[in-house]
Write a protein that holds these residues in place. Structure first.
Motif: not given
Length: 385
Positions: A247-268
């Protein structure tokens, strides 16, 4: 700069055969294997062909008269009235020329209405590409486009370049998003989705209200009985099964630490479009936090409706200048070569100068070549199926 091993090769020789790299290394070691004419690029630094991880080529003719610098909603309002204007071939050729001039070799392009015309132009230009057929809307009529039923709408040749995308969690029915992701998963293709770009996206997903929600309701896109998930854009996408290593998540401007941790956990993978975000004034993604979390980051130019050009070197300059800690040359190049190649599943063909890769190269601008050189680990690789 081969990218894979970080440092530069001085006085290097690249041997190619039938469009592929056969060998790369110091001239003194490989000169005995030369059996054909040699092109001498004395004084020039070569890098892999660049990979543009997000673009909207079919909108290239709509880059004038739009509202920029006032946020997402004024911009999209100014764009909507022009969307039915026919694609102008000369505008598309200008856009492709900008890509070729900076050494772009592969592009991840979003399409919905003009896929055949754009594909023909990409083929003619010799660019590698994915065409992300985008799902948009909540009605069965909007869903019935090429995004999920690629096999019924595309030729066999076009199908080789097809992938699917969801426009965004707030603008697309969750069932359509799941189906689009499933199609790409079954066919071993990447999946793209705009996440957390507009400033009103969080309000829409948490309460169903706000100016962005009202705009989409009036446009007949967001149902009046829409039930907000009461989740952030990233968490909601994950609840739909959309986040994984393809998955390619495009922009991700309004993300917080929880969101970022989840993106990393899913290897997105995250594609940042910093100049587009700045020109539209939608905000600045937390670049440093994404880096610190170890998310695979790449850059895209977005399209000419929100960016001044499609030159990835300009994108990279802007990004590096805006970081709190500047990247070295190897780290910077990774954002437009091996990182996006990995995210898009084409790292066996693009993104580095190595045996078996396509013989496509870019020339480092002098100012970029002067950036400090460092070492980086080779990226994880997701093979193209």
């Amino acid at each position: 700069m081969t990218v894979d091993d970080g440092g530069p090769l001085e006085d290097a020789l690249i041997l190619g055969d039938h469009g592929q790299v056969e060998a790369v290394g110091p001239w003194r070691e490989l000169r005995g294997r030369i059996h054909s004419e040699v092109a001498d690029f004395r004084g020039v630094a070569l890098a892999p062909g660049l990979v543009n991880a997000h673009c909207h080529l079919e909108l290239s003719h709509l880059g004038h008269g739009l509202t920029l610098g006032k946020g997402f909603l004024p911009w999209v309002r100014s764009l909507v009235s022009h969307l039915r204007e026919p694609l102008r071939p000369e505008a598309l050729q200008t856009a492709l020329g900008q890509m070729l001039d900076c050494g772009t070799a592969f592009v991840a392009d979003i399409t919905g209405r003009n896929c055949e015309a754009v594909a023909a132009a990409l083929d003619s230009a010799g660019l590698g590409y994915w065409q992300f057929m985008e799902v948009f809307g909540f009605s069965s009529q909007s869903h019935a486009g090429p995004a999920v039923i690629c096999e019924r709408t595309l030729s066999d040749a076009a199908l080789r370049h097809a992938a699917t995308a969801g426009h965004a969690p707030y603008s697309t029915h969750p069932d359509f998003l799941r189906q689009a992701k499933q199609w790409s998963r079954v066919h071993g293709r990447p999946f793209s989705i705009h996440l957390a770009e507009p400033e009103g996206e969080a309000e829409l997903l948490n309460s169903g209200g706000g100016a962005l929600a009202e705009f989409y309701r009036r446009a007949g896109i967001l149902p009046h009985d829409f039930q907000p998930p009461v989740l952030s854009s990233v968490v909601y996408a994950d609840s739909l099964g959309l986040l994984d290593s393809s998955t390619l998540a495009v922009h991700c401007v309004h993300v917080d630490d929880v969101d970022i941790g989840l993106l990393h956990k899913r290897a997105a993978n995250v594609c940042l479009c910093p100049r587009s975000n700045a020109r539209m004034a939608v905000g600045r993604a937390p670049w440093e936090a994404l880096f610190a979390a170890g998310v695979n980051i790449c850059l895209g130019t977005d399209g000419l409706t929100s960016n001044a050009d499609l030159d990835l070197w300009n994108e990279l300059r802007f990004f590096r200048e805006g970081l709190l800690d500047s990247l070295d040359l190897a780290q910077a190049l990774a954002l437009v070569t091996c990182n996006p190649a990995c995210a898009l599943g084409v790292a066996e063909e693009y993104g580095s100068i190595a045996p078996g890769r396509r013989a496509v190269f870019s020339v480092l601008p002098e100012d970029v070549a002067a950036w400090p050189v460092g070492k980086r680990r080779a990226p994880r690789r997701r093979a193209l199926h």
